[in-house]
Design a protein around this motif. Structure first.
Motif, PDB file in Angstrom:
ATOM      1  N   ALA A   8      -1.332   1.267  -2.139  1.00 15.14           N
ATOM      2  CA  ALA A   8      -1.402   0.944  -0.707  1.00 15.14           C
ATOM      3  C   ALA A   8      -1.051  -0.520  -0.471  1.00 15.14           C
TER       4      ALA A   8
ATOM      5  N   SER B 257      -0.964  -0.407   5.612  1.00 17.95           N
ATOM      6  CA  SER B 257      -1.299   0.739   4.774  1.00 17.95           C
ATOM      7  C   SER B 257      -2.738   0.624   4.296  1.00 17.95           C
TER       8      SER B 257
ATOM      9  N   THR C 263      -6.183   2.956   2.166  1.00 19.39           N
ATOM     10  CA  THR C 263      -6.468   3.926   1.118  1.00 19.39           C
ATOM     11  C   THR C 263      -7.756   4.661   1.436  1.00 19.39           C
TER      12      THR C 263
END
Length: 480
Positions: A105, A112, A114
């Motif tokens: 990530a 982004s 996780t």
């Protein structure tokens, strides 16, 4: 059926244990009784591929996946790992998959994230609602390797989109595979070293002077590289016999040295090179003091070029020693123009050298070098400055991490005059410990009444410890 290591081994027979190696009488054309040396080529060609900075396996697999998914780096995504699939017990498997997802990530687009726990695909689709896309990671440990598959899925943004296509197919895919190391093994069940299972094969030659071990041809199975005074051979064991795969005669590889040593020093090592375009390739460094040149060969045992001395390989780096008055002498020099010399530095006279590039349980790379000096004492050192000594070892050495716990193992024969008394000794070295706790400690002894001729450590190829290989006067052993 046995089919890694990656470990270099040099051999001098035991009756020369603590004596300088005397050259034989020169031929009429030699004109001198100087000891053999492998001169550097006048204009050595460049290395087949420049070595990259060594990385631990988790970092390497994440780096590979991120490179394959780089075109999507503008797209924020959620990285979610599936539950670990493993052929060995993994009490901390969920932590391993979470670490891989978190690292990936961090390499994807800005924003982004996780998911903290592993989820199967159906649950991952639910957990990713509200995101534009998600990466689902299938993490598997099998046959001594970590395999990770990454599929990037779109997330339907509206109720109507979910009705039309509730389970959209992935629009991007990536895969990476790396060998197990100590960082990965720290998430798995520990491997015992006190017991050994030995598979023996009758050899077709009795003058083996060095071994190495690895997936040389890239077919996914390990091969043993055997170097004798007559030939270089890749082989496997099958039904109690040694099965040759490829073989090259030394007479086709290098001319005789005009003044060979009476008792030869031989070597065999595997050098890994990584290239962005071609991936990983293995090259074979071989030499024996009967011959005028030591060579680097490709996976087909075709000559790439001579090397500038007698090469010592740690798998990801190498260095070349000279021969002076019957001894290997340091410091090591680059084997190829532009190559970085293996660390740690070592100087003096030696009759055997072995090295390995390893990983701690925290994923930090280090290199261990073992060498037996002209006083018959083995010096073991790493590139962090730790140094220890071993007495009573013979002129056969190998270095590796058999149980992948981050502490290296030093393998040796015994310094004995009678082959009936010989044995393979495995010692573990807790580098970070102080005092007696940090000295190499014997953990396994295997009698070898035919005499130990050569040793090498393989990469792991199964759920247990990494195997190692032994050459005796008439057999090849695989020890697990």
């Amino acid at each position: 059926m046995f089919v890694s290591a990656i470990a270099l081994v040099l051999f001098v027979p035991r009756n020369s244990a603590a004596q300088p190696n005397k050259p034989t009488a020169p031929s009429a054309s030699a004109g001198t009784n100087s000891p053999p040396a492998n001169p550097a080529p006048t204009n050595p060609p460049p290395s087949p591929a420049a070595p990259r900075l060594p990385r631990a396996s988790v970092a390497r697999v994440v780096e590979s996946l991120a490179a394959d998914l780089a075109p999507l780096s503008f797209l924020p995504a959620r990285a979610i790992a599936a539950p670990l699939v493993s052929d060995t017990p993994a009490p901390r498997g969920a932590e391993l998959t979470a670490r891989i997802a978190s690292l990936l990530a961090g390499r994807l687009g800005a924003g982004s994230t996780t998911h903290p726990t592993p989820l199967p695909l159906a649950d991952a689709r639910v957990a990713a609602r509200g995101e534009r896309s998600f990466v689902h990671l299938l993490v598997e440990i099998r046959s001594g390797k970590l395999r990770v598959t990454a599929d990037v899925f779109p997330v339907p943004r509206t109720v109507w989109a979910r009705i039309r296509d509730p389970e959209p197919a992935p629009f991007a895919h990536a895969f990476a595979e790396v060998p197990l190391d100590a960082e990965i093994r720290s998430f798995l069940e520990s491997v015992p070293l006190a017991k050994a299972n030995v598979t023996r094969g009758q050899n077709f030659e009795s003058d083996v002077v060095a071994l190495a071990c690895g997936d040389i041809d890239g077919d996914g199975a390990l091969e043993i590289l055997s170097t004798s005074r007559r030939r270089v051979t890749t082989l496997r064991l099958r039904e109690g016999k040694v099965l040759p795969l490829r073989s090259r005669s030394w007479s086709d590889l290098s001319p005789l040295h005009p003044s060979p040593l009476r008792e030869p020093i031989g070597l065999a090592g595997l050098v890994e090179r990584r290239d962005e375009a071609d991936g990983v390739a293995w090259f074979v460094d071989v030499g024996v003091t009967d011959r005028a040149k030591a060579l680097r060969l490709d996976a087909e045992l075709v000559v790439v070029a001579p090397v500038a001395g007698l090469p010592v390989s740690s798998g990801e780096a190498s260095g070349c020693a000279r021969i002076t008055s019957g001894w290997l002498t340091g410091p090591l020099v680059p084997c190829w123009s532009g190559e970085t010399v293996i660390a740690p530095a070592i100087a003096g006279n030696f009759d055997v050298l072995a090295a390995a590039s390893l990983v701690t349980s925290q994923g930090q790379r280090f290199t261990v070098l073992a060498a037996r000096n002209d006083r018959g004492t083995v010096e073991v050192r790493d590139d962090a400055g730790h140094v220890e000594t071993i007495t009573g070892a013979g002129a056969q050495l190998a270095v590796g991490d058999l149980d992948q716990d981050g502490d290296p193992e030093i393998l040796s024969g015994l310094d004995v005059a009678n082959a009936l008394e010989d044995a393979v000794i495995v010692r573990t070295w807790a580098r970070a410990a102080a005092g007696e706790a940090g000295r190499p400690r014997e953990i396994l002894r295997l009698p070898a009444a035919a005499g130990v001729r050569a040793l090498a450590v393989c990469p792991p190829d199964g759920p247990g410890r990494a195997p190692f290989v032994v050459a005796t006067a008439d057999e090849i052993w695989v020890v697990r």
